[in-house]
Scaffold this active site. Structure first.
Site, PDB file in Angstrom:
ATOM      1  N   HIS A 153      -3.869   4.623  -3.132  1.00 31.91           N
ATOM      2  CA  HIS A 153      -5.150   5.046  -3.710  1.00 31.91           C
ATOM      3  C   HIS A 153      -5.713   6.302  -3.052  1.00 31.91           C
ATOM      4  O   HIS A 153      -6.664   6.893  -3.582  1.00 31.91           O
ATOM      5  CB  HIS A 153      -6.194   3.936  -3.581  1.00 31.91           C
ATOM      6  CG  HIS A 153      -5.859   2.682  -4.313  1.00 31.91           C
ATOM      7  ND1 HIS A 153      -5.557   2.661  -5.659  1.00 31.91           N
ATOM      8  CD2 HIS A 153      -5.776   1.391  -3.882  1.00 31.91           C
ATOM      9  CE1 HIS A 153      -5.312   1.421  -6.025  1.00 31.91           C
ATOM     10  NE2 HIS A 153      -5.425   0.631  -4.970  1.00 31.91           N
ATOM     11  N   GLY A 161     -10.172   2.896  -2.050  1.00 33.78           N
ATOM     12  CA  GLY A 161      -9.437   1.637  -2.133  1.00 33.78           C
ATOM     13  C   GLY A 161      -8.729   1.228  -0.868  1.00 33.78           C
ATOM     14  O   GLY A 161      -7.570   0.794  -0.915  1.00 33.78           O
ATOM     15  N   ASP A 272       0.070  -8.346  -3.544  1.00 29.34           N
ATOM     16  CA  ASP A 272      -1.178  -8.981  -3.954  1.00 29.34           C
ATOM     17  C   ASP A 272      -1.056  -9.603  -5.344  1.00 29.34           C
ATOM     18  O   ASP A 272      -2.042 -10.093  -5.894  1.00 29.34           O
ATOM     19  CB  ASP A 272      -2.354  -8.009  -3.884  1.00 29.34           C
ATOM     20  CG  ASP A 272      -2.044  -6.631  -4.417  1.00 29.34           C
ATOM     21  OD1 ASP A 272      -0.933  -6.409  -4.936  1.00 29.34           O
ATOM     22  OD2 ASP A 272      -2.911  -5.744  -4.311  1.00 29.34           O
TER      23      ASP A 272
END
Length: 390
Positions: A153, A161, A272
């Site tokens: 990011h 981020g 994630d």
């Protein structure tokens, strides 16, 4: 879209293997990640890279010849992509542990999940320096696993981020500087790889591909977003399972790579997407992530395998350790040895979803296959994406 991608590819029953077997696979990490934290209430309060390093050593999977300590990138190296004023601001933030309000707003430091913490320069600069080093290490071929990398990011002139410097961009620049002109960046993190796409949107040498959960921050990367022509985005509905990941791998990722014929693959392996992760609503197990890594690293003579998101320390430790085993073609045992099991058992996780895990999580590395229905919306999105060139 430039003519780098053919109209269609028939997937062979046996994948080609473009790896160079005489070059040993190496891991880059550093001790700076041990004990470094974004703060007690931040999702990155947890240990991650240090757990992976400890696990692979406990399993006997890495030795001193294949474990490399990553360097801190110099300001000159960082400004290959990042704005010099921004780099100086991050250095100032580490020195003073504070910034004037106007600088915090301008550079996104101390704001929006990007805290000022003791290692705010050295930690991301080490990830950046490691990606640059990794690019040099695979110049003649091979695979490097850099689990602290994947800070996708980071923008040219501000933090975003949880990412301060964009190490994938800096690693790709180094590959391009070595003379390569076909680099595939594949991002399987739950969040859109926006910073990398922005950096290379007009560069015909780099194809950026991001599969991410739709409607998750930063809420970019729609299926029709091809940037300057060299981006492909696959937003997935929440609830993605292992069978859907396998479907995307065989129906899209592999054919795309065979068509593009990359000289190098940079693979961002944010985990994630695992079902236990608190920041996404995906339902993957780690075996399907390992499948993606195992297949994609066969398709180019050079691979840089990065980390990325991952906010359950148990999930990160098990998934990324298994990635190291996968790229080294090491058989993963059914039951962990006690020294590896104990690494998992002593983890303390204070997140609201940091409940005591099932006992199987401590004693095994691989999750059970978390399969399910391949939903029609998944099939339709892959069909639409193929329309942009496969």
């Amino acid at each position: 879209m430039p003519n780098r991608l053919k109209a269609a590819v028939t997937l062979p029953h046996t994948l080609p293997d473009h790896r160079i077997p005489t070059i040993p696979t190496r891991m880059i990490a550093a001790e700076i990640y041990r004990g470094s934290s974004y703060g007690p209430k931040h999702p990155l309060a947890i240990p991650r890279v240090s757990l992976v390093v400890d696990m692979v050593h406990a399993m006997g999977w890495v030795d001193a010849d294949r474990y490399v300590t990553g360097p801190v990138a110099t300001p000159e190296q960082l400004t290959r992509f990042h704005d010099p004023d921004y780099v100086r601001a991050v250095m100032q933030a580490e020195r003073d542990q504070a910034l004037p309000e106007d600088m915090m707003v301008k550079f996104g430091l101390g704001k929006n999940g990007n805290p000022i913490y003791p290692e705010i320069f050295r930690r991301p600069a080490t990830a950046a320096g490691s990606s640059i080093m990794a690019a040099d290490m695979i110049a003649k071929g091979g695979i490097v696993h850099h689990p602290a990398g994947g800070t996708h990011h980071g923008l040219r002139d501000r933090a975003s981020g949880f990412c301060y410097f964009n190490d994938p961009v800096l690693g790709i620049y180094r590959l391009l500087d070595s003379g390569l002109d076909r680099v595939l960046y594949l991002d399987i993190d739950a969040h859109h790889g926006d910073g990398v796409q922005i950096a290379f949107k007009d560069d015909e040498r780099v194809l950026t591909v991001s599969m991410h959960q739709e409607d998750l921050w930063p809420k970019t990367g729609s299926i029709d977003d091809i940037a300057g022509g060299m981006a492909r985005n696959l937003p997935m509905p929440a609830g993605m399972n292992d069978d859907e990941m396998r479907y995307v791998l065989h129906e899209y990722f592999i054919p795309l790579a065979l068509s593009f014929a990359p000289q190098a693959i940079v693979l961002q392996c944010g985990c994630d997407t695992l079902s236990e992760d608190p920041l996404s609503k995906q339902l993957l197990g780690n075996q399907s992530i390992w499948e993606v890594v195992g297949a994609m690293t066969r398709l180019a003579p050079r691979s840089l395998v990065l980390g990325g998101g991952g906010y359950s320390p148990y999930g990160v430790a098990r998934c990324w350790s298994g990635i190291w085993a996968t790229i080294n073609q090491i058989e993963i045992p059914t039951v962990l040895p006690k020294n590896a099991e104990n690494i998992l058992r002593v983890i303390k996780w204070s997140h609201s979803r940091g409940r005591q895990p099932d006992s199987d999580l401590f004693t095994t590395l691989g999750d059970p296959w978390r399969g399910g229905t391949i939903r029609e919306e998944t099939r339709e999105r892959v069909r639409r994406l193929k329309g942009y060139g496969v």
